[in-house]
Design a protein around this motif. Structure first.
Motif, PDB file in Angstrom:
ATOM      1  N   ALA A   1      14.394 -52.247 -30.798  1.00 27.22           N
ATOM      2  CA  ALA A   1      14.165 -52.677 -32.188  1.00 27.22           C
ATOM      3  C   ALA A   1      13.793 -54.156 -32.291  1.00 27.22           C
ATOM      4  CB  ALA A   1      15.417 -52.409 -33.016  1.00 27.22           C
ATOM      5  N   ASP A   2      14.182 -54.938 -31.282  1.00 26.81           N
ATOM      6  CA  ASP A   2      13.934 -56.384 -31.334  1.00 26.81           C
ATOM      7  C   ASP A   2      12.682 -56.806 -30.575  1.00 26.81           C
ATOM      8  OD1 ASP A   2      16.241 -56.693 -32.797  1.00 26.81           O
ATOM      9  OD2 ASP A   2      17.488 -56.984 -31.016  1.00 26.81           O
ATOM     10  N   ARG A   3      11.963 -55.827 -30.046  1.00 27.04           N
ATOM     11  CA  ARG A   3      10.808 -56.173 -29.214  1.00 27.04           C
ATOM     12  C   ARG A   3       9.613 -56.597 -30.061  1.00 27.04           C
ATOM     13  NH1 ARG A   3      10.135 -53.183 -23.581  1.00 27.04           N
ATOM     14  NH2 ARG A   3       8.778 -54.997 -23.512  1.00 27.04           N
ATOM     15  N   SER A   4       8.635 -57.135 -29.374  1.00 27.50           N
ATOM     16  CA  SER A   4       7.399 -57.599 -30.005  1.00 27.50           C
ATOM     17  C   SER A   4       6.723 -56.436 -30.742  1.00 27.50           C
ATOM     18  CB  SER A   4       6.496 -58.129 -28.893  1.00 27.50           C
ATOM     19  OG  SER A   4       5.248 -58.479 -29.386  1.00 27.50           O
ATOM     20  N   THR A   5       5.994 -56.780 -31.790  1.00 32.47           N
ATOM     21  CA  THR A   5       5.220 -55.730 -32.473  1.00 32.47           C
ATOM     22  C   THR A   5       3.938 -55.486 -31.670  1.00 32.47           C
ATOM     23  OG1 THR A   5       4.324 -57.497 -33.814  1.00 32.47           O
ATOM     24  CG2 THR A   5       6.067 -56.166 -34.803  1.00 32.47           C
ATOM     25  N   ASN A   6       3.211 -54.473 -32.021  1.00 28.55           N
ATOM     26  CA  ASN A   6       1.941 -54.148 -31.366  1.00 28.55           C
ATOM     27  C   ASN A   6       2.072 -53.721 -29.900  1.00 28.55           C
ATOM     28  OD1 ASN A   6       0.474 -54.749 -33.670  1.00 28.55           O
ATOM     29  ND2 ASN A   6       0.390 -56.923 -33.115  1.00 28.55           N
ATOM     30  N   LEU A   7       3.227 -53.197 -29.513  1.00 24.67           N
ATOM     31  CA  LEU A   7       3.352 -52.668 -28.151  1.00 24.67           C
ATOM     32  C   LEU A   7       2.945 -51.200 -28.180  1.00 24.67           C
ATOM     33  CD1 LEU A   7       6.835 -54.069 -27.023  1.00 24.67           C
ATOM     34  CD2 LEU A   7       4.577 -54.863 -26.307  1.00 24.67           C
ATOM     35  N   PRO A   8       2.363 -50.692 -27.090  1.00 25.85           N
ATOM     36  CA  PRO A   8       2.112 -49.253 -27.047  1.00 25.85           C
ATOM     37  C   PRO A   8       3.457 -48.507 -27.110  1.00 25.85           C
ATOM     38  CG  PRO A   8       1.489 -50.315 -24.964  1.00 25.85           C
ATOM     39  CD  PRO A   8       1.928 -51.406 -25.894  1.00 25.85           C
TER      40      PRO A   8
ATOM     41  N   VAL B   1       8.064 -54.294 -18.114  1.00 25.14           N
ATOM     42  CA  VAL B   1       6.747 -54.535 -18.705  1.00 25.14           C
ATOM     43  C   VAL B   1       6.838 -55.036 -20.151  1.00 25.14           C
ATOM     44  CG1 VAL B   1       4.568 -53.417 -19.343  1.00 25.14           C
ATOM     45  CG2 VAL B   1       5.803 -52.693 -17.275  1.00 25.14           C
ATOM     46  N   GLY B   2       6.054 -56.040 -20.465  1.00 24.96           N
ATOM     47  CA  GLY B   2       5.966 -56.465 -21.863  1.00 24.96           C
ATOM     48  C   GLY B   2       5.605 -57.927 -21.997  1.00 24.96           C
ATOM     49  N   PRO B   3       4.887 -58.275 -23.056  1.00 30.91           N
ATOM     50  CA  PRO B   3       4.465 -59.658 -23.270  1.00 30.91           C
ATOM     51  C   PRO B   3       5.623 -60.591 -23.618  1.00 30.91           C
ATOM     52  CG  PRO B   3       3.885 -58.291 -25.172  1.00 30.91           C
ATOM     53  CD  PRO B   3       4.415 -57.367 -24.126  1.00 30.91           C
ATOM     54  N   GLU B   4       6.831 -60.020 -23.845  1.00 30.10           N
ATOM     55  CA  GLU B   4       7.961 -60.892 -24.196  1.00 30.10           C
ATOM     56  C   GLU B   4       8.441 -61.712 -23.011  1.00 30.10           C
ATOM     57  OE1 GLU B   4       7.970 -57.572 -24.447  1.00 30.10           O
ATOM     58  OE2 GLU B   4       8.754 -56.910 -26.390  1.00 30.10           O
ATOM     59  N   LEU B   5       7.839 -61.515 -21.867  1.00 33.02           N
ATOM     60  CA  LEU B   5       8.063 -62.391 -20.724  1.00 33.02           C
ATOM     61  C   LEU B   5       7.900 -63.848 -21.159  1.00 33.02           C
ATOM     62  CD1 LEU B   5       6.956 -61.981 -17.183  1.00 33.02           C
ATOM     63  CD2 LEU B   5       5.649 -63.682 -18.393  1.00 33.02           C
ATOM     64  N   PHE B   6       6.911 -64.073 -22.000  1.00 36.14           N
ATOM     65  CA  PHE B   6       6.644 -65.419 -22.506  1.00 36.14           C
ATOM     66  C   PHE B   6       7.828 -65.933 -23.323  1.00 36.14           C
ATOM     67  CE2 PHE B   6       4.839 -68.133 -25.902  1.00 36.14           C
ATOM     68  CZ  PHE B   6       4.513 -69.210 -25.115  1.00 36.14           C
ATOM     69  N   PHE B   7       8.400 -65.052 -24.142  1.00 32.70           N
ATOM     70  CA  PHE B   7       9.558 -65.419 -24.953  1.00 32.70           C
ATOM     71  C   PHE B   7      10.704 -65.868 -24.049  1.00 32.70           C
ATOM     72  CE2 PHE B   7      13.326 -62.619 -25.199  1.00 32.70           C
ATOM     73  CZ  PHE B   7      14.164 -63.368 -26.022  1.00 32.70           C
ATOM     74  N   HIS B   8      10.947 -65.125 -22.967  1.00 29.53           N
ATOM     75  CA  HIS B   8      12.067 -65.505 -22.102  1.00 29.53           C
ATOM     76  C   HIS B   8      11.771 -66.801 -21.352  1.00 29.53           C
ATOM     77  CE1 HIS B   8      15.876 -65.124 -20.251  1.00 29.53           C
ATOM     78  NE2 HIS B   8      15.386 -65.007 -19.040  1.00 29.53           N
TER      79      HIS B   8
ATOM     80  N   GLY C   1      -9.666 -48.994 -19.885  1.00 35.19           N
ATOM     81  CA  GLY C   1      -8.904 -47.779 -20.187  1.00 35.19           C
ATOM     82  C   GLY C   1      -7.414 -47.940 -19.938  1.00 35.19           C
ATOM     83  N   LEU C   2      -7.019 -48.982 -19.178  1.00 37.84           N
ATOM     84  CA  LEU C   2      -5.583 -49.198 -18.939  1.00 37.84           C
ATOM     85  C   LEU C   2      -5.081 -50.302 -19.866  1.00 37.84           C
ATOM     86  CD1 LEU C   2      -5.399 -49.009 -15.036  1.00 37.84           C
ATOM     87  CD2 LEU C   2      -4.868 -47.227 -16.701  1.00 37.84           C
ATOM     88  N   HIS C   3      -3.908 -50.081 -20.473  1.00 37.29           N
ATOM     89  CA  HIS C   3      -3.335 -51.042 -21.413  1.00 37.29           C
ATOM     90  C   HIS C   3      -2.394 -51.973 -20.645  1.00 37.29           C
ATOM     91  CE1 HIS C   3      -1.398 -52.852 -24.803  1.00 37.29           C
ATOM     92  NE2 HIS C   3      -2.013 -52.072 -25.671  1.00 37.29           N
ATOM     93  N   MET C   4      -2.593 -53.272 -20.814  1.00 39.65           N
ATOM     94  CA  MET C   4      -1.824 -54.237 -20.017  1.00 39.65           C
ATOM     95  C   MET C   4      -0.350 -54.282 -20.406  1.00 39.65           C
ATOM     96  SD  MET C   4      -3.827 -55.136 -17.749  1.00 39.65           S
ATOM     97  CE  MET C   4      -5.123 -53.882 -17.819  1.00 39.65           C
ATOM     98  N   ALA C   5       0.003 -53.814 -21.588  1.00 43.68           N
ATOM     99  CA  ALA C   5       1.418 -53.830 -21.990  1.00 43.68           C
ATOM    100  C   ALA C   5       2.029 -52.429 -21.918  1.00 43.68           C
ATOM    101  CB  ALA C   5       1.552 -54.406 -23.397  1.00 43.68           C
ATOM    102  N   SER C   6       1.348 -51.511 -21.233  1.00 45.46           N
ATOM    103  CA  SER C   6       1.838 -50.137 -21.190  1.00 45.46           C
ATOM    104  C   SER C   6       2.785 -49.908 -20.017  1.00 45.46           C
ATOM    105  CB  SER C   6       0.659 -49.165 -21.085  1.00 45.46           C
ATOM    106  OG  SER C   6       1.122 -47.878 -20.697  1.00 45.46           O
ATOM    107  N   ASP C   7       3.970 -49.411 -20.338  1.00 44.64           N
ATOM    108  CA  ASP C   7       4.947 -49.075 -19.306  1.00 44.64           C
ATOM    109  C   ASP C   7       4.412 -47.965 -18.392  1.00 44.64           C
ATOM    110  OD1 ASP C   7       7.680 -49.362 -18.261  1.00 44.64           O
ATOM    111  OD2 ASP C   7       7.957 -47.318 -19.002  1.00 44.64           O
ATOM    112  N   ASP C   8       3.619 -47.054 -18.954  1.00 47.94           N
ATOM    113  CA  ASP C   8       3.058 -45.957 -18.144  1.00 47.94           C
ATOM    114  C   ASP C   8       1.937 -46.437 -17.215  1.00 47.94           C
ATOM    115  OD1 ASP C   8       4.763 -44.256 -19.438  1.00 47.94           O
ATOM    116  OD2 ASP C   8       3.256 -43.456 -20.826  1.00 47.94           O
ATOM    117  N   ASP C   9       1.109 -47.353 -17.721  1.00 44.62           N
ATOM    118  CA  ASP C   9      -0.054 -47.797 -16.939  1.00 44.62           C
ATOM    119  C   ASP C   9       0.318 -48.840 -15.889  1.00 44.62           C
ATOM    120  OD1 ASP C   9      -1.595 -46.152 -18.480  1.00 44.62           O
ATOM    121  OD2 ASP C   9      -2.501 -47.739 -19.697  1.00 44.62           O
ATOM    122  N   PHE C  10       1.451 -49.516 -16.090  1.00 44.20           N
ATOM    123  CA  PHE C  10       1.800 -50.691 -15.267  1.00 44.20           C
ATOM    124  C   PHE C  10       1.655 -50.423 -13.765  1.00 44.20           C
ATOM    125  CE2 PHE C  10       5.147 -53.173 -12.996  1.00 44.20           C
ATOM    126  CZ  PHE C  10       4.607 -54.425 -13.188  1.00 44.20           C
TER     127      PHE C  10
END
Lengths: 123, 470
Positions: free
Chosen positions: A20-27, B178-185, B267-276
């Motif tokens: 719930a706290d994650r970034s928006t626009n994630l797949p 996986v996730g762009p929140e790496l930047f947040f941390h 075709g691969l999404h860079m923030a996708s847990d499945d595609d990673f």
């Protein structure tokens, strides 16, 4: 090793963000999972796997999380040679030798086992 | 309710200013434009100063090798009179095994000069090893934040190896899913520690790559009597292209064509847990190459020093299977067992050289180290475990994440041109999107956008007019 003693080199697992706290626009497949983190350091007490533990990382930071490994290793490998690639060196060396022989005006060499010369020929 | 994520991101500007030791606001001209050259020069180091910093750091002056066997093989499949000479800059000879040492050598020097106790970088690639190695030499603490695992805790082997090597150099490695929140941390860690942000995209790091372009120009003058006609650069975040091209220009090699190359991961999404774990490449791919070129300021600094559209003359894509084939071929033909990053440009170079006359000279400007996890066999075996089909055939049938098709013959390698005009339009659109709503670009903005996309006022105005209509 499912038990850490004080001073052991260990890894802890931490949930950084709930879905719930994650970034928006994630797949969706990412958005529905928590953001997890693993960090290594020296155990500041004893714990069994899964138990809460505080570690001091190599930079001296304190991180608390669930003990996930004691003295964790690295198990990356090369694996087996890849069958789709095993012929590449043989074939390319043969192709090179045939090209150089033709450029030099001679006949193509007999077989793929011929070694290519170490240095380039005429160009 | 503000989450922990929102709270830290709200303070991002202030935290980054302290961590970078540089106030980017002094370079801003308008909501669109900024003074790029003033930003690049603000560190005050001349190119000679940077060379000296790198020499002390054990970085640079790597061998430039002519690949005579590969050149002749390319000629064997070229039209008569074609087949350019191919060269490679063996950047794996740098201290930690990649050109990234050039970036880290300067960044870590700056961190020490400014008195920081430690450095932090968010990177899953060679830059982590480079930062960790330089931090070790300078007695600084080091934290590397990596995107390593999918949600099942399965690690991408190349990134797991990078974690290992960073730890070998004494760094603390923070590994995430996986996730762009790496930047947040990373921002959270910068705030908690007070360490220096050794960003890949700072002017310190990108200036460090200019010496690579400089060395190539000088070495090629010595070997062939002229700068190279073409330099092929593996392209991801854009720093490699930017720094190399700037260095070539500073060495007077203004006629050299800059060809950037990426692995096609469309075709691969860079923030996708499945595609990673189905990408098989962790860098040098279009998943970084396109978004960073079309919006550089998505980076972890207010203004990215890597602005590749200023410099790219041509952008080529190659397939996964083609790069794995060339990686194998380089070991067998040239005695260079190296990693996939440099071999991405090498693959494009083979295709390019085939279409150029024999007196043209093509320099592939990097190699990187390889080893367990990074090796092409590791990646192909791992891809199979992840359910990706690996087979021999026509590389045109390669589908990222589904099928890696390895060429059966060298002549099947054919790079494809990516539409640069489209990328330039996309950049202009993004620049406007990131300005306040309703902002009207000034003549100075249009001039800036033309420079930043290596196009002209008319092209920018045409894109702006099309945006207004839409």
């Amino acid at each position: 090793m499912d038990r850490a003693r004080e001073g052991d080199w260990v890894e802890v697992e931490v949930k950084l963000l709930d879905p719930a706290d994650r970034s928006t626009n994630l797949p969706p497949e990412t958005a529905e999972k928590p953001l997890m983190m693993w960090v290594k350091g020296f155990a500041e007490g004893g714990a069994v796997l899964g138990e809460e533990l505080t570690i001091a990382t190599i930079t001296g930071r304190r991180v608390s999380g669930a003990l996930s490994a004691v003295n964790p290793g690295y198990y990356i490998t090369y694996g087996r040679p890849v069958p789709e690639l095993t012929h590449v060196g043989r074939d390319l060396r043969a192709q090179l030798a045939a090209y150089r022989a033709a450029e030099a005006g001679g006949a193509a060499p007999a077989g793929p086992s011929d070694e290519a010369p170490a240095e380039g020929g005429e160009r | 309710m503000a989450t922990r994520f929102d709270a830290i991101m709200a303070r991002r500007g202030e935290i980054m200013r302290r961590a970078l030791g540089m106030d980017y606001s002094e370079f801003e001209i308008s909501p669109v434009a900024f003074d790029y050259e003033r930003m690049m020069g603000a560190h005050g180091y001349s190119l000679d100063d940077i060379v000296a910093i790198q020499r002390r750091a054990g970085v640079g002056d790597t061998p430039l090798l002519e690949l005579r066997n590969l050149t002749d093989l390319v000629r064997s499949v070229s039209a008569p009179g074609n087949g350019a000479r191919i060269f490679v800059k063996d950047e794996a000879a740098n201290l930690a095994g990649a050109f990234k040492d050039r970036r880290a050598g300067v960044s870590i020097h700056v961190a020490r000069e400014k008195g920081y106790e430690g450095v932090i970088a968010a990177t899953s690639g060679n830059y982590g090893a480079a930062v960790a190695s330089q931090a070790a030499r300078n007695g600084l603490k080091c934290i590397i934040v990596q995107e390593t695992f999918d949600s099942r805790h399965v690690g991408q082997p190349e990134i797991v190896e990078k974690g290992r090597v960073c730890e070998a150099y004494g760094a603390e490695v923070v590994q995430l899913t996986v996730g762009p929140e790496l930047f947040f941390h990373m921002v959270e860690l910068l705030d908690a520690t007070g360490y220096f942000a050794a960003s890949l995209y700072s002017s310190f790091g990108v200036s460090g790559i200019e010496t690579l372009g400089l060395e190539i120009a000088r070495e090629m003058e010595r070997l062939t009597g002229a700068p190279p006609t073409h330099v092929v650069v593996t392209h991801a975040g854009g720093g490699n292209t930017t720094g190399t091209a700037r260095g070539l220009r500073r060495a007077g090699a203004s006629g050299t064509e800059i060809v950037s190359a990426s692995v096609d991961l469309s075709g691969l999404h860079m923030a996708s847990d499945d595609d990673f774990n189905r990408k098989s490449f962790t860098t040098g791919h279009t998943g970084f190459g396109v978004p960073f070129a079309t919006w550089p300021d998505r980076a972890d600094v207010p203004r990215n020093a890597a602005r590749p559209l200023r410099y790219i003359d041509r952008y080529l894509t190659v397939t996964q299977g083609e790069v794995f084939y060339m990686t194998e071929a380089m070991a067998k033909l040239e005695g260079l067992e190296r990693g996939p990053a440099g071999n991405t440009a090498m693959t494009a170079a083979v295709s390019l050289a085939r279409d150029l006359p024999r007196d043209a000279t093509v320099v592939v400007q990097e190699t990187e180290y390889t080893g367990a996890g990074k090796h092409h066999w590791s990646q192909l075996n791992f891809a199979r475990e992840m359910g990706v089909e690996v087979r021999a055939g026509d590389p045109a049938d390669n589908v990222p994440g589904k099928a890696i098709v390895i060429p059966e013959r060298l002549e099947q390698i054919r790079a494809r041109d990516f539409d640069l005009a489209r990328m330039r339009r996309s950049y202009v659109r993004n620049a406007l999107r990131n300005a306040p709503e309703g902002y009207e670009p000034t003549p100075a903005d249009i001039e800036f956008l033309a420079a930043d996309t290596n196009s002209d006022r008319e092209a920018v105005e045409a894109t702006l007019a099309a945006l207004k209509e839409a």
